[in-house]
Design a protein around this motif. Structure first.
Motif, PDB file in Angstrom:
ATOM      1  N   VAL A 260       0.848  -1.201   0.000  1.00  0.00           N
ATOM      2  CA  VAL A 260       0.000   0.000   0.000  1.00  0.00           C
ATOM      3  C   VAL A 260       0.884   1.251   0.000  1.00  0.00           C
ATOM      4  O   VAL A 260       0.621   2.205  -0.740  1.00  0.00           O
ATOM      5  N   ASP A 261       1.949   1.246   0.821  1.00  0.00           N
ATOM      6  CA  ASP A 261       2.883   2.381   0.831  1.00  0.00           C
ATOM      7  C   ASP A 261       3.532   2.569  -0.538  1.00  0.00           C
ATOM      8  O   ASP A 261       3.698   3.709  -1.003  1.00  0.00           O
ATOM      9  N   LEU A 262       3.897   1.466  -1.178  1.00  0.00           N
ATOM     10  CA  LEU A 262       4.528   1.543  -2.496  1.00  0.00           C
ATOM     11  C   LEU A 262       3.557   2.140  -3.508  1.00  0.00           C
ATOM     12  O   LEU A 262       3.927   3.033  -4.282  1.00  0.00           O
ATOM     13  N   LYS A 263       2.318   1.688  -3.499  1.00  0.00           N
ATOM     14  CA  LYS A 263       1.323   2.219  -4.438  1.00  0.00           C
ATOM     15  C   LYS A 263       1.090   3.708  -4.193  1.00  0.00           C
ATOM     16  O   LYS A 263       1.041   4.508  -5.136  1.00  0.00           O
ATOM     17  N   THR A 264       0.981   4.116  -2.928  1.00  0.00           N
ATOM     18  CA  THR A 264       0.767   5.524  -2.588  1.00  0.00           C
ATOM     19  C   THR A 264       1.948   6.374  -3.069  1.00  0.00           C
ATOM     20  O   THR A 264       1.758   7.450  -3.644  1.00  0.00           O
ATOM     21  N   THR A 265       3.153   5.889  -2.849  1.00  0.00           N
ATOM     22  CA  THR A 265       4.354   6.617  -3.266  1.00  0.00           C
ATOM     23  C   THR A 265       4.403   6.754  -4.781  1.00  0.00           C
ATOM     24  O   THR A 265       4.700   7.834  -5.300  1.00  0.00           O
ATOM     25  N   LEU A 266       4.110   5.674  -5.495  1.00  0.00           N
ATOM     26  CA  LEU A 266       4.133   5.726  -6.959  1.00  0.00           C
ATOM     27  C   LEU A 266       3.048   6.659  -7.495  1.00  0.00           C
ATOM     28  O   LEU A 266       3.285   7.406  -8.456  1.00  0.00           O
TER      29      LEU A 266
END
Length: 165
Positions: free
Chosen positions: A25-31
């Motif tokens: 979820v953090d990766l998706k938000t960052t991207l």
């Protein structure tokens, strides 16, 4: 005491939950945030390009600050879904620029170009920070996956060194 073939399913479940519910979820938000920044960067680059073309077309220059020279300009404006309407700009002496937080400011061409340069520098720095955060999250994901393989006793092939001749 559990035997050597015992797999702690509770621990596996916690790692998988952390991987799927937090890291991914953090990766998706960052991207997503980085993609928004890249779109904003593209808009400022487009603004610089338009002001450069306007300057070349009207004979103005960055040195004197009169990019548009106050000339009238006819153009087409995209109002959404590639639907264009004709527009007439009465004077190109000043540009109205979105400086953030919904605030628009009228600037001369020279000031608008300076603002674009500074804003692009800031946005690129922010995009670089998000790229570093993305790499950090990907490294954490890889580490959690390695931990899961170890807990579940999954045997993987040893990676061959790339610098070996």
């Amino acid at each position: 005491m559990p035997g050597p073939d015992f797999i702690d399913m509770e621990k596996v479940s916690k790692y998988e939950n952390f991987l799927n519910e937090v890291l991914r979820v953090d990766l998706k938000t960052t991207l997503d945030r980085r993609d928004e920044l890249y779109n904003e960067i593209a808009q400022y680059i487009e603004l610089q390009t338009i002001m450069g073309k306007l300057s070349a077309a009207t004979g103005g220059g960055e040195d004197d600050g009169d990019i548009g020279l106050g000339t009238k300009l006819k153009t087409r404006v995209d109002i959404g879904s590639n639907f264009y309407v004709q527009a007439e700009i009465p004077s190109t002496k000043t540009f109205t620029v979105d400086i953030g937080c919904g605030i628009w400011l009228q600037m001369t061409g020279k000031d608008a170009l300076k603002f674009c340069d500074k804003k692009l520098f800031f946005l690129n720095a922010r995009a670089d920070e998000l790229t570093q955060k993305e790499l950090s999250i990907k490294a954490q994901i890889k580490m959690v996956l390695e931990g899961l393989r170890e807990i579940q006793k999954i045997v993987t092939k040893e990676p061959t060194p790339r610098n070996e001749l």
